[in-house]
Design an enzyme around this catalytic site. Structure first.
Site, PDB file in Angstrom:
ATOM      1  N   ALA A  43     -48.655 -17.564 -10.978  1.00 32.66           N
ATOM      2  CA  ALA A  43     -49.994 -18.103 -10.767  1.00 32.66           C
ATOM      3  C   ALA A  43     -50.141 -19.414 -11.528  1.00 32.66           C
ATOM      4  CB  ALA A  43     -51.052 -17.102 -11.206  1.00 32.66           C
ATOM      5  N   GLN A  44     -50.740 -20.385 -10.875  1.00 32.97           N
ATOM      6  CA  GLN A  44     -50.817 -21.721 -11.473  1.00 32.97           C
ATOM      7  C   GLN A  44     -52.236 -22.087 -11.862  1.00 32.97           C
ATOM      8  OE1 GLN A  44     -49.057 -24.600  -8.823  1.00 32.97           O
ATOM      9  NE2 GLN A  44     -47.012 -23.726  -8.988  1.00 32.97           N
ATOM     10  N   LYS A  91     -40.217  -2.945 -10.157  1.00 31.44           N
ATOM     11  CA  LYS A  91     -39.019  -2.715  -9.331  1.00 31.44           C
ATOM     12  C   LYS A  91     -37.901  -3.700  -9.652  1.00 31.44           C
ATOM     13  CE  LYS A  91     -40.682  -5.054  -5.176  1.00 31.44           C
ATOM     14  NZ  LYS A  91     -40.885  -4.915  -3.746  1.00 31.44           N
ATOM     15  N   LEU A 129     -56.734 -13.132  -9.862  1.00 31.75           N
ATOM     16  CA  LEU A 129     -56.437 -12.680 -11.228  1.00 31.75           C
ATOM     17  C   LEU A 129     -57.689 -12.030 -11.814  1.00 31.75           C
ATOM     18  CD1 LEU A 129     -54.360 -15.748 -12.503  1.00 31.75           C
ATOM     19  CD2 LEU A 129     -53.493 -13.555 -11.718  1.00 31.75           C
ATOM     20  N   ARG A 167     -59.911 -15.291   0.712  1.00 34.72           N
ATOM     21  CA  ARG A 167     -60.149 -15.231  -0.738  1.00 34.72           C
ATOM     22  C   ARG A 167     -60.496 -16.611  -1.308  1.00 34.72           C
ATOM     23  NH1 ARG A 167     -56.659 -16.005  -5.354  1.00 34.72           N
ATOM     24  NH2 ARG A 167     -55.014 -16.520  -3.884  1.00 34.72           N
ATOM     25  N   GLU A 212     -61.449 -25.723  -7.934  1.00 36.64           N
ATOM     26  CA  GLU A 212     -60.583 -25.526  -6.772  1.00 36.64           C
ATOM     27  C   GLU A 212     -61.443 -25.434  -5.527  1.00 36.64           C
ATOM     28  OE1 GLU A 212     -56.750 -23.111  -7.652  1.00 36.64           O
ATOM     29  OE2 GLU A 212     -58.276 -22.277  -8.939  1.00 36.64           O
ATOM     30  N   HIS A 253     -49.474 -16.765   1.361  1.00 42.59           N
ATOM     31  CA  HIS A 253     -49.760 -16.799  -0.071  1.00 42.59           C
ATOM     32  C   HIS A 253     -50.404 -15.526  -0.595  1.00 42.59           C
ATOM     33  CE1 HIS A 253     -50.739 -18.635  -3.906  1.00 42.59           C
ATOM     34  NE2 HIS A 253     -52.031 -18.436  -3.725  1.00 42.59           N
ATOM     35  N   ARG A 265     -59.665 -22.551   1.664  1.00 42.95           N
ATOM     36  CA  ARG A 265     -58.263 -22.606   2.088  1.00 42.95           C
ATOM     37  C   ARG A 265     -57.999 -22.418   3.562  1.00 42.95           C
ATOM     38  NH1 ARG A 265     -55.396 -19.424  -2.727  1.00 42.95           N
ATOM     39  NH2 ARG A 265     -55.960 -21.091  -4.147  1.00 42.95           N
ATOM     40  N   HIS A 297     -51.592 -20.637   1.829  1.00 43.47           N
ATOM     41  CA  HIS A 297     -51.979 -21.682   0.883  1.00 43.47           C
ATOM     42  C   HIS A 297     -51.651 -23.017   1.541  1.00 43.47           C
ATOM     43  CE1 HIS A 297     -52.414 -24.118  -2.673  1.00 43.47           C
ATOM     44  NE2 HIS A 297     -52.851 -23.071  -3.352  1.00 43.47           N
TER      45      HIS A 297
HETATM   46  P1  FAD Z   1     -48.073  -8.709  -8.936  1.00 38.07           P
HETATM   47  O1  FAD Z   1     -48.309  -9.641 -10.035  1.00 38.07           O
HETATM   48  O2  FAD Z   1     -47.467  -9.257  -7.690  1.00 38.07           O
HETATM   49  O3  FAD Z   1     -47.160  -7.555  -9.498  1.00 38.07           O
HETATM   50  C1  FAD Z   1     -46.638  -6.563  -8.657  1.00 38.07           C
HETATM   51  C2  FAD Z   1     -45.813  -5.624  -9.492  1.00 38.07           C
HETATM   52  O4  FAD Z   1     -45.500  -4.474  -8.718  1.00 38.07           O
HETATM   53  C3  FAD Z   1     -44.471  -6.169  -9.950  1.00 38.07           C
HETATM   54  O5  FAD Z   1     -44.245  -5.751 -11.263  1.00 38.07           O
HETATM   55  C4  FAD Z   1     -43.458  -5.484  -9.027  1.00 38.07           C
HETATM   56  O6  FAD Z   1     -42.183  -5.299  -9.616  1.00 38.07           O
HETATM   57  C5  FAD Z   1     -44.136  -4.166  -8.848  1.00 38.07           C
HETATM   58  N1  FAD Z   1     -43.743  -3.433  -7.654  1.00 38.07           N
HETATM   59  C6  FAD Z   1     -43.933  -3.765  -6.363  1.00 38.07           C
HETATM   60  N2  FAD Z   1     -43.457  -2.796  -5.566  1.00 38.07           N
HETATM   61  C7  FAD Z   1     -42.959  -1.831  -6.376  1.00 38.07           C
HETATM   62  C8  FAD Z   1     -42.325  -0.588  -6.158  1.00 38.07           C
HETATM   63  N3  FAD Z   1     -42.080  -0.120  -4.926  1.00 38.07           N
HETATM   64  N4  FAD Z   1     -41.922   0.133  -7.238  1.00 38.07           N
HETATM   65  C9  FAD Z   1     -42.125  -0.309  -8.503  1.00 38.07           C
HETATM   66  N5  FAD Z   1     -42.728  -1.492  -8.759  1.00 38.07           N
HETATM   67  C10 FAD Z   1     -43.133  -2.230  -7.707  1.00 38.07           C
HETATM   68  N6  FAD Z   1     -54.390 -16.030  -8.169  1.00 38.07           N
HETATM   69  C11 FAD Z   1     -55.370 -16.513  -8.967  1.00 38.07           C
HETATM   70  O7  FAD Z   1     -56.397 -15.851  -9.155  1.00 38.07           O
HETATM   71  N7  FAD Z   1     -55.196 -17.712  -9.582  1.00 38.07           N
HETATM   72  C12 FAD Z   1     -54.080 -18.475  -9.414  1.00 38.07           C
HETATM   73  O8  FAD Z   1     -53.961 -19.534 -10.006  1.00 38.07           O
HETATM   74  C13 FAD Z   1     -53.069 -18.002  -8.563  1.00 38.07           C
HETATM   75  N8  FAD Z   1     -51.950 -18.730  -8.326  1.00 38.07           N
HETATM   76  C14 FAD Z   1     -50.944 -18.192  -7.588  1.00 38.07           C
HETATM   77  C15 FAD Z   1     -49.757 -18.903  -7.425  1.00 38.07           C
HETATM   78  C16 FAD Z   1     -48.683 -18.330  -6.765  1.00 38.07           C
HETATM   79  C17 FAD Z   1     -47.399 -19.102  -6.593  1.00 38.07           C
HETATM   80  C18 FAD Z   1     -48.803 -17.031  -6.225  1.00 38.07           C
HETATM   81  C19 FAD Z   1     -47.646 -16.383  -5.525  1.00 38.07           C
HETATM   82  C20 FAD Z   1     -49.997 -16.331  -6.354  1.00 38.07           C
HETATM   83  C21 FAD Z   1     -51.072 -16.904  -7.025  1.00 38.07           C
HETATM   84  N9  FAD Z   1     -52.273 -16.217  -7.172  1.00 38.07           N
HETATM   85  C22 FAD Z   1     -53.260 -16.733  -7.964  1.00 38.07           C
HETATM   86  C23 FAD Z   1     -52.414 -14.856  -6.683  1.00 38.07           C
HETATM   87  C24 FAD Z   1     -52.178 -13.887  -7.857  1.00 38.07           C
HETATM   88  O9  FAD Z   1     -51.152 -14.404  -8.677  1.00 38.07           O
HETATM   89  C25 FAD Z   1     -51.781 -12.497  -7.399  1.00 38.07           C
HETATM   90  O10 FAD Z   1     -52.636 -12.075  -6.380  1.00 38.07           O
HETATM   91  C26 FAD Z   1     -51.862 -11.531  -8.567  1.00 38.07           C
HETATM   92  O11 FAD Z   1     -51.068 -11.990  -9.618  1.00 38.07           O
HETATM   93  C27 FAD Z   1     -51.410 -10.146  -8.127  1.00 38.07           C
HETATM   94  O12 FAD Z   1     -51.311  -9.343  -9.259  1.00 38.07           O
HETATM   95  P2  FAD Z   1     -50.861  -7.837  -9.104  1.00 38.07           P
HETATM   96  O13 FAD Z   1     -50.843  -7.275 -10.469  1.00 38.07           O
HETATM   97  O14 FAD Z   1     -51.697  -7.188  -8.074  1.00 38.07           O
HETATM   98  O15 FAD Z   1     -49.390  -7.921  -8.478  1.00 38.07           O
HETATM   99  C1  SIN Z   2     -53.469 -22.349  -6.869  1.00 39.18           C
HETATM  100  O1  SIN Z   2     -53.270 -22.632  -8.046  1.00 39.18           O
HETATM  101  O2  SIN Z   2     -53.673 -23.176  -5.984  1.00 39.18           O
HETATM  102  C2  SIN Z   2     -53.484 -20.922  -6.485  1.00 39.18           C
HETATM  103  C3  SIN Z   2     -54.771 -20.355  -6.861  1.00 39.18           C
HETATM  104  C4  SIN Z   2     -54.969 -19.055  -6.149  1.00 39.18           C
HETATM  105  O3  SIN Z   2     -54.163 -18.644  -5.333  1.00 39.18           O
HETATM  106  O4  SIN Z   2     -56.010 -18.443  -6.416  1.00 39.18           O
END
Ligand code: FAD
Ligand code: SIN
Length: 550
Positions: free
Chosen positions: A55-56, A44, A393, A387, A127, A352, A291, A245
């Protein structure tokens, strides 16, 4: 089977599989499907924008010969407070490692410095809630590196068409056959609605943490997939479990920024302003407790002492180690005047991760034929009531694989490959005279959720939240049916709907468990049950004044 992407009507396009979302879940499944089919992937906003890129910490998987699948399963279930689906946990713990090796082949340069497992060339960090080092990472920017590698692969693939700035509005349905046939999509550049039809549709739209005023998430996390699936008649579950978080950078004038849990994994300690560590008062695992426990402890300490934040201290580690492992965080802290090699980082909890979502089975199938949900938008049962760090991921990767296998099987059984959709109806729609209502409602819904549906809840606060959210919903629906569409309005409509579902789930749970803590029901029930919401037979999509598709 492969049908080419064709134009049927000026604003209609058809393809084999429509993937909505370009995060780890959407891009991973697109690459697998593209071996045999034409795939359209929507984002989007920009392709890389989504939680994945932020994601870190890393990706959890059993990669050390001294670790075990059983231990990963146990840790996930303990963090999930008894509510995890054991099959979902087992499948992710078993298959995560092979999907990570695939990422290595795509060119992800996981960190090798300090490699600490036998015969394994990469460094594994730790973690909260993990009994073993099992988190593979690229310094503190794992998500960005993974996203870049996947985007490179997708951009080179002849069977994948990537459409950034395309926002899905609602699913196209064949009600008689209980089947999803694609989605209505707003092309934000042209400001035009397209009907994109497909044999299979995959929701990979991420979570809904933007429902809260303070969040670690990017702007994309507005729960669109959950809201679309609900409007289309799918069940949702466990939305009361929004994970906070524990450690986001606290800076009164800056946007929330995550300080990875790996900082605590590598020895970081949470302290009060006077330097006293406090986590051992709450849990024997201290700073590495799951968490929900750490976030609640911080919340309690902040309330007890009337302070705006607590402090995360890793300054006892060598500066070289800190800069090597946490380069992004080091730079970001420096920008706001904090040198984390010498001083503590002020931190607060922030919304988060959405543990609940669209109910799926172990193949990623939803209640609608032809509709799959994977990644954060889905509720597969993996996370239960909380979680485990870095399991998200891993879930995105593994469920992309499982859903791909299921779609592949279903293609051969599919009798019909062309679907027709009615064009979008814009009659009676006018441009809004002012936009203040949309921006006001955005602020209000997020504040209501933060104040009344936060880390600690009460029946009274939940009741108040529901009343406010429903009033907002009525206003927003009326506005939506009378005015030209914008992404802001569509997101507000979705976010408010998901906020309502979160409150309804929270009200249904008459106990405290994992991330849901209600002062009126502080005990944990003997038996753990998921909270399942079922849409009414008459779907909410056609409830109001006027439906868009004629
Ligand atoms: P996202 O990566 O959020 O992608 C969503 C996609 O959907 C995007 O492309 C967006 O544009 C699209 N979209 C949404 N709505 C629409 C729509 N209506 N129409 C078209 N497109 C749309 N998890 C871990 O396992 N390890 C980590 O280290 C970790 N660190 C994190 C750090 C941060 C700061 C955050 C925010 C999250 C972290 N997480 C981590 C959680 C993890 O990153 C997410 O849960 C995961 O990346 C989600 O992946 P996804 O593909 O489901 O969605
Ligand atoms: C973090 O790096 O602390 C985020 C990891 C996660 O949300 O799984």
């Amino acid at each position: 089977m492969t049908s080419t992407t064709t134009l049927l009507h000026p604003y209609t396009k058809t393809t084999d599989v429509l993937v909505i979302g370009s995060g780890i879940a959407g891009l991973s499944i697109a690459l697998k499907l593209a071996q045999n089919h034409r795939v359209l992937v929507l984002a989007k906003s920009a392709v890389h924008e989504g939680s994945t890129s932020y994601a870190q910490g890393g990706i959890a998987a059993v990669l050390d010969p001294f670790d075990s699948i059983d231990a990963h399963i146990r840790d996930t279930e303990v963090a999930g407070a008894g509510l995890c689906d054991e099959k979902a946990v087992a499948v992710v713990a078993t298959h995560a490692a092979e999907e990570i090796l695939q990422l290595v082949q795509f060119g992800v340069n996981f960190t090798t410095e300090g490699a600490n497992a036998q015969n394994f060339p990469y460094h594994l960090t730790k973690e909260g809630g993990h009994s073993h080092r099992r988190v593979i990472h690229v310094a503190d920017h794992t998500g960005l590196s993974v996203a870049q590698a996947l985007i490179n692969q997708v951009q080179q693939h002849p069977n994948i068409e990537l459409l950034p700035e395309h926002m899905s509005i609602d699913l196209i349905l064949n009600r008689k056959r209980n089947r999803c046939m694609g989605a209505y999509v707003l092309n934000k550049t042209e400001n035009q609605v397209y009907a994109l039809t497909a044999s299979f549709t995959v929701l990979a739209t991420g979570g809904a943490s933007k429902a809260y005023l303070y969040t670690s998430n990017p702007d994309t996390s507005t729960g669109d997939g959950i809201a679309m699936a609900w409007r289309a008649g799918c069940r949702v579950a466990n939305l009361e479990f929004n994970q906070f978080h524990p450690t986001c950078l606290y800076h009164p004038k800056d946007r929330s920024f995550l300080i990875t849990e790996a900082v605590r994994g590598e020895g970081g300690i949470l302290r009060l302003p006077n330097g006293t560590p406090f986590m051992r008062d709450y849990d024997p695992r201290a700073d590495l407790a799951p968490r929900d426990i750490v976030a609640r402890a911080i919340d309690q300490e902040m309330k007890k002492h009337g302070i705006d934040c607590v402090y995360l201290d890793i300054s006892h580690k060598p500066a070289k180690f800190i800069k090597q492992h946490f380069p992004t965080i080091y730079e970001r802290c420096k920008k706001v005047g904090i040198d984390m090699t010498k001083e503590c980082i002020p931190v607060v909890p922030a919304a988060h991760y959405t543990c609940g979502g669209v109910i799926t089975n172990l193949e990623g199938k939803t209640d609608l034929e032809g509709l799959y949900a994977i990644g954060e938008t889905a509720c597969t049962g993996l996370h239960g009531a909380n979680r485990l760090a870095s399991n998200s991921l891993a879930e995105g990767l593994v469920f992309a694989k499982l859903a791909h296998q299921s779609i592949e099987k279903s293609f051969s059984a599919l009798a019909e490959h062309t679907f027709e959709a009615k064009p979008w109806d814009t009659s009676g729609i006018t441009d809004p005279k002012e936009k203040i209502m949309v921006s006001h409602d955005w602020d209000e819904v997020r504040r209501v959720m933060w104040d009344y549906v936060g880390i600690v809840r009460t029946n009274r606060r939940l009741k108040r939240a529901l009343k406010r959210i429903r009033t907002l919903q009525n206003e927003i629906n009326e506005y939506y049916h009378q005015h030209t569409l914008s992404s802001d309005l569509l997101e507000l409509r979705n976010l408010t709907m998901v906020a309502e579902l979160m409150v309804l789930c929270a009200q249904k749970r008459k106990e405290s468990r994992g991330l849901h803590y209600n002062l009126d029901y502080p005990q944990t029930a003997k038996q753990a049950r998921s909270t399942i919401l079922k849409p009414s037979k008459k779907p909410p999509i056609s409830r109001k004044v006027k439906t868009h598709p004629r």
